[in-house]
Design a protein around this motif. Structure first.
Motif, PDB file in Angstrom:
ATOM      1  N   SER A 112       0.827  -1.212   0.000  1.00 48.59           N
ATOM      2  CA  SER A 112       0.000   0.000   0.000  1.00 48.59           C
ATOM      3  C   SER A 112       0.857   1.257   0.000  1.00 48.59           C
ATOM      4  N   PHE A 113       1.830   1.309   0.898  1.00 50.27           N
ATOM      5  CA  PHE A 113       2.644   2.511   1.023  1.00 50.27           C
ATOM      6  C   PHE A 113       3.590   2.683  -0.163  1.00 50.27           C
ATOM      7  N   LYS A 114       4.070   1.576  -0.703  1.00 52.46           N
ATOM      8  CA  LYS A 114       4.930   1.661  -1.888  1.00 52.46           C
ATOM      9  C   LYS A 114       4.149   2.255  -3.056  1.00 52.46           C
ATOM     10  N   ALA A 115       2.887   1.854  -3.189  1.00 54.50           N
ATOM     11  CA  ALA A 115       2.042   2.395  -4.258  1.00 54.50           C
ATOM     12  C   ALA A 115       1.730   3.870  -4.001  1.00 54.50           C
ATOM     13  N   ARG A 116       1.426   4.211  -2.766  1.00 54.51           N
ATOM     14  CA  ARG A 116       1.153   5.614  -2.431  1.00 54.51           C
ATOM     15  C   ARG A 116       2.351   6.499  -2.765  1.00 54.51           C
ATOM     16  N   ASP A 117       3.547   6.028  -2.447  1.00 51.31           N
ATOM     17  CA  ASP A 117       4.754   6.809  -2.693  1.00 51.31           C
ATOM     18  C   ASP A 117       5.051   6.978  -4.172  1.00 51.31           C
ATOM     19  N   ALA A 118       4.382   6.180  -5.009  1.00 51.68           N
ATOM     20  CA  ALA A 118       4.519   6.339  -6.461  1.00 51.68           C
ATOM     21  C   ALA A 118       3.668   7.497  -6.969  1.00 51.68           C
ATOM     22  N   GLY A 119       2.873   8.103  -6.087  1.00 51.92           N
ATOM     23  CA  GLY A 119       2.080   9.273  -6.450  1.00 51.92           C
ATOM     24  C   GLY A 119       0.778   8.953  -7.141  1.00 51.92           C
ATOM     25  N   ILE A 120       0.227   7.775  -6.891  1.00 51.33           N
ATOM     26  CA  ILE A 120      -1.027   7.377  -7.524  1.00 51.33           C
ATOM     27  C   ILE A 120      -2.088   7.124  -6.450  1.00 51.33           C
ATOM     28  N   ALA A 121      -3.349   7.055  -6.872  1.00 46.46           N
ATOM     29  CA  ALA A 121      -4.431   6.701  -5.955  1.00 46.46           C
ATOM     30  C   ALA A 121      -4.313   5.216  -5.597  1.00 46.46           C
ATOM     31  N   VAL A 122      -4.599   4.900  -4.332  1.00 46.83           N
ATOM     32  CA  VAL A 122      -4.445   3.528  -3.851  1.00 46.83           C
ATOM     33  C   VAL A 122      -5.739   3.081  -3.169  1.00 46.83           C
ATOM     34  N   PHE A 123      -6.232   1.906  -3.557  1.00 45.38           N
ATOM     35  CA  PHE A 123      -7.412   1.301  -2.948  1.00 45.38           C
ATOM     36  C   PHE A 123      -7.049  -0.075  -2.404  1.00 45.38           C
ATOM     37  N   SER A 124      -7.753  -0.482  -1.364  1.00 45.02           N
ATOM     38  CA  SER A 124      -7.650  -1.853  -0.861  1.00 45.02           C
ATOM     39  C   SER A 124      -8.904  -2.597  -1.273  1.00 45.02           C
ATOM     40  N   GLY A 125      -8.724  -3.723  -1.962  1.00 49.23           N
ATOM     41  CA  GLY A 125      -9.872  -4.462  -2.482  1.00 49.23           C
ATOM     42  C   GLY A 125      -9.887  -5.904  -2.021  1.00 49.23           C
ATOM     43  N   CYS A 126     -11.097  -6.455  -1.914  1.00 57.25           N
ATOM     44  CA  CYS A 126     -11.268  -7.852  -1.527  1.00 57.25           C
ATOM     45  C   CYS A 126     -12.630  -8.313  -2.029  1.00 57.25           C
ATOM     46  N   PHE A 127     -13.056  -9.499  -1.657  1.00 54.81           N
ATOM     47  CA  PHE A 127     -14.376  -9.968  -2.069  1.00 54.81           C
ATOM     48  C   PHE A 127     -15.486  -9.111  -1.466  1.00 54.81           C
ATOM     49  N   ARG A 128     -15.324  -8.694  -0.229  1.00 54.49           N
ATOM     50  CA  ARG A 128     -16.388  -7.995   0.487  1.00 54.49           C
ATOM     51  C   ARG A 128     -16.742  -6.654  -0.154  1.00 54.49           C
ATOM     52  N   ASN A 129     -15.770  -5.981  -0.732  1.00 52.45           N
ATOM     53  CA  ASN A 129     -16.026  -4.662  -1.335  1.00 52.45           C
ATOM     54  C   ASN A 129     -15.691  -4.652  -2.825  1.00 52.45           C
ATOM     55  N   MET A 130     -15.856  -5.783  -3.465  1.00 51.13           N
ATOM     56  CA  MET A 130     -15.440  -5.975  -4.852  1.00 51.13           C
ATOM     57  C   MET A 130     -16.087  -4.963  -5.803  1.00 51.13           C
ATOM     58  N   SER A 131     -17.404  -4.859  -5.788  1.00 48.14           N
ATOM     59  CA  SER A 131     -18.096  -3.949  -6.710  1.00 48.14           C
ATOM     60  C   SER A 131     -17.835  -2.489  -6.361  1.00 48.14           C
ATOM     61  N   ALA A 132     -17.778  -2.178  -5.066  1.00 50.96           N
ATOM     62  CA  ALA A 132     -17.501  -0.799  -4.647  1.00 50.96           C
ATOM     63  C   ALA A 132     -16.117  -0.366  -5.109  1.00 50.96           C
ATOM     64  N   THR A 133     -15.156  -1.271  -5.016  1.00 53.31           N
ATOM     65  CA  THR A 133     -13.801  -0.961  -5.475  1.00 53.31           C
ATOM     66  C   THR A 133     -13.776  -0.746  -6.981  1.00 53.31           C
ATOM     67  N   ALA A 134     -14.458  -1.604  -7.719  1.00 53.62           N
ATOM     68  CA  ALA A 134     -14.527  -1.457  -9.176  1.00 53.62           C
ATOM     69  C   ALA A 134     -15.160  -0.126  -9.557  1.00 53.62           C
ATOM     70  N   ASN A 135     -16.224   0.258  -8.880  1.00 50.48           N
ATOM     71  CA  ASN A 135     -16.883   1.539  -9.165  1.00 50.48           C
ATOM     72  C   ASN A 135     -15.934   2.708  -8.926  1.00 50.48           C
TER      73      ASN A 135
END
Length: 249
Positions: A112-135
Motif C-alpha cells: 500500500s505505502f509503496k504504491a502511495r509513494d509512487a504518487g497514484i491513488a491507492v485502494f484496498s480491495g477484496c471480495f467484500r467490497n469488490m463492486s464498490a472498489t470497481a466503481n
C-alpha cells in the motif's frame, strides 16, 4: 514502454511489491488485494466507519506509532487474549464508528505505502467490497490490480488463488474491454469460481491454514462477496471511505 509494463492496456495485473516497483509509474491508480486477511480487515473497519492506519512492522514501534497519532494498535498475535484487535477479521467486525486502528501487516501495508509513494491513488480491495472498489476505479484511465500473495518460510512470494480470484472479480466488475492478458485471465478465473459459489476457495491453502488454526469465522468473512458498499482508499497514512475523507476535509 518496457516489455513487462502491459502499457497498451487500461487495466493491468501483476503480483506483489515488484508490481509497484515496475508498473506503478505508468498507471493512475492501484488496487491492493490481500484477501486473507489485510484487505478484508480494512473493508470491515471502513464499513463500520473506522479508519485503518496500515503498519508494516510487527514490533514495539507500532504501539509507539499508535500512541503518537491517538489510535488503538492491533495485536501482532492473531491469537491474543482479551479485548482488542488483530489481523483476524473476526476481531474487527464490530469495531466502532470513528475509531482509529493501527493494523500490523507486513504484506498489505508495505505494498500500500509503496504504491502511495509512487504518487497514484491507492485502494484496498477484496471480495467484500469488490463492486464498490470497481466503481471507484472507473474514474481512472489506467488501473493496476495487485494481488499481494503470501510468503513461503524463506520469504519468497507464494502466489495465492484467493487474491487472484478477488483481483479478477474486481477487474470483471469494472466492465472494461481493454484489459491485459494477465487481467483477462484473472477475470476468467473469477467467473469460474463464481460459478462454483466460492466453495472451492474454502479448500485453498490459505483457507486451510486459517481453518487448521481454528479461525473458521475468518474464512467465512474473507469469502463473503459484496457485503460492503464502501470503497477503501488510502488517504495519506490511513484507509478510509471517500465519503469520510470528504467530510473531514
Amino acid at each position: 514502454m518496457q516489455w513487462f509494463s502491459q502499457g497498451k492496456f487500461e487495466v493491468r495485473l501483476e503480483w506483489g511489491l515488484s508490481a509497484v516497483e515496475h508498473l506503478a509509474g505508468e498507471v493512475d491508480c492501484a488496487v491492493i488485494v490481500d484477501v486473507m486477511s489485510f484487505s478484508t480487515c480494512v473493508s470491515l473497519a471502513i464499513n463500520n466507519g473506522a479508519d485503518i492506519y496500515p503498519y508494516p512492522w510487527k514490533d514495539a514501534s507500532a504501539l509507539e506509532y499508535g500512541m503518537k497519532i491517538g489510535a488503538c494498535t492491533a495485536s501482532p498475535d492473531r491469537r491474543f487474549c482479551g479485548e482488542g484487535y488483530s489481523l483476524s477479521p473476526a476481531s474487527i467486525k464490530n469495531i466502532c464508528k470513528g475509531e482509529k486502528l493501527v493494523l500490523l501487516s507486513p504484506n498489505g501495508s508495505a505494498v500500500s505505502f509503496k504504491a502511495r509513494d509512487a504518487g497514484i491513488a491507492v485502494f484496498s480491495g477484496c471480495f467484500r467490497n469488490m463492486s464498490a472498489t470497481a466503481n471507484a476505479c472507473r474514474s481512472f484511465e489506467r488501473v493496476l490490480v495487485i494481488p499481494c500473495g503470501e510468503r513461503w518460510p524463506d520469504g519468497s512470494l507464494r502466489p495465492c488463488i484467493e487474491d487472484y480470484v478477488a483481483a479478477g472479480g474486481i477487474i470483471s466488475a469494472m466492465g472494461r474491454e481493454n484489459c491485459s492478458p494477465e487481467a483477462q485471465a484473472a477475470a476468467a478465473t473469477w467467473q469460474h469460481y463464481q460459478g462454483e459459489n466460492m466453495q472451492l476457495l474454502r479448500s485453498c491453502s490459505s483457507a486451510l491454514e486459517l481453518t487448521q488454526r481454528d479461525f473458521h469465522e475468518d474464512v467465512d468473512l474473507c469469502l463473503e462477496v459484496d457485503k460492503s458498499k464502501k470503497e477503501c482508499r488510502l488517504w495519506g497514512d490511513s484507509y478510509m471511505s471517500a465519503f469520510a475523507s470528504k467530510s473531514s476535509s
